[in-house]
Design an enzyme around this catalytic site. Structure first.
Site, PDB file in Angstrom:
ATOM      1  N   SER A   1       0.889  -1.220   0.010  1.00 40.57           N
ATOM      2  CA  SER A   1       0.098  -0.168   0.053  1.00 40.57           C
ATOM      3  C   SER A   1       0.815   1.331  -0.027  1.00 40.57           C
ATOM      4  CB  SER A   1      -1.017   0.195   1.199  1.00 40.57           C
ATOM      5  OG  SER A   1      -0.257  -0.199   2.459  1.00 40.57           O
TER       6      SER A   1
ATOM      7  N   HIS B   1       1.371   5.645   5.181  1.00 39.04           N
ATOM      8  CA  HIS B   1       0.514   6.173   4.089  1.00 39.04           C
ATOM      9  C   HIS B   1       1.075   7.673   3.901  1.00 39.04           C
ATOM     10  CE1 HIS B   1      -2.158   2.633   4.833  1.00 39.04           C
ATOM     11  NE2 HIS B   1      -1.446   2.070   4.283  1.00 39.04           N
TER      12      HIS B   1
END
EC number: 3.4.21.105
Length: 272
Positions: free
Chosen positions: A138, A191
């Site tokens: 991710s 992230h």
């Protein structure tokens, strides 16, 4: 009891899925295979793949710099790996098709892995004084979403939420916040670090790390990569040019082009 005349249709077309998978470019295929291989290795109990390859701030040293490259390939469990593969595949496939296989290799094995890791280690270890290990593709998902958001902002600056116009470049930030809230054991910092590097990529500040096309053409010709490697994308086969983007609509009044909320897409966790 009556027997149904036919089975209900599948929610997807297997033929189209198979056709799409067969068209995936070379580097994208290799990334998917490596992720799958690491997941299979994690099934054994003798050696922990996660402990070996995770991005753990206190474990980074001269002899463990490989962690800066291994953490995107490693996942915790089948669901983590499967959902990340679903989200990463179209983004990575598009990037490789636009920029070529050698450029994709140079960037994803280099700055697009190490730079987000560097930001994460700097903040996690020296500012937050913590040592949370993270893994997962991710990081590349949010990085590519950040890059795409910048390119979208150049042609479609806003999307509309009722009467409110929100800059399209903020969409990965909203996605990052939502994932952190609703998906357990995710790394907001990981992230966010990826999104920052994605923004820099979209703005063109990472061009310096891309080998010149003259050198890439020389390597391709010398090794005959296009002839030897199936699904290889050469420099001259790139879709849109190195960092270009094709406009998708004509200019709207005032230069503002609304973008639908569906741009947010699917995102998954980074970390165990």
């Amino acid at each position: 009891m009556a027997i149904p005349a036919a089975l209900p249709p599948l929610p997807f077309n297997p033929t189209r899925v198979r056709s799409y998978m067969l068209r995936l470019p070379l580097f994208t295929r290799l990334v998917l295979l490596v992720i799958l291989a690491f997941w299979l290795l994690e099934l054994q109990t003798i050696w922990s793949v996660v402990q070996w390859g995770s991005l753990t701030p206190n474990e980074i040293g001269i002899g463990s710099m490989y962690r800066l490259n291994t953490y995107p390939f490693i996942h915790v469990g089948f669901f983590h790996a499967f959902v990340n593969l679903l989200a990463l595949t179209p983004l990575l496939e598009r990037f490789e098709a636009e920029h070529g296989t050698l450029t994709a290799v140079a960037l994803f094995i280099g700055p697009l892995s190490t730079f987000p890791a560097g930001i994460y280690i700097l903040v996690e270890k020296f500012i937050l004084r913590s040592n949370t290990a993270v893994v997962g593709a991710s990081v590349w998902i949010f990085l590519l979403l950040g890059s795409e958001a910048i390119k979208t902002f150049k042609s479609n600056p806003y999307f509309s939420l009722g009467t409110t116009k929100i800059p399209t470049w903020t969409s990965p930030l909203f996605a990052c916040a939502l994932v952190s809230i609703f998906v357990p054991n995710t790394s907001f910092l990981g992230h966010l670090s990826a999104i920052i590097i994605g923004y820099l990529l979209g703005l063109g500040y990472l061009k310096v790390f891309v080998p010149p096309e003259k050198i890439l053409r020389w390597i391709e010709g010398k090794l005959n990569l296009l002839g030897r490697l199936p699904h290889y994308v050469s420099v001259d086969q790139k879709t849109y040019g190195r960092y270009g983007v094709l406009p998708t609509a004509t200019a709207a009044v005032g230069g503002e082009r609304p973008t639908p909320l569906s741009y947010l897409g699917t995102n998954q966790r980074l970390g165990p």
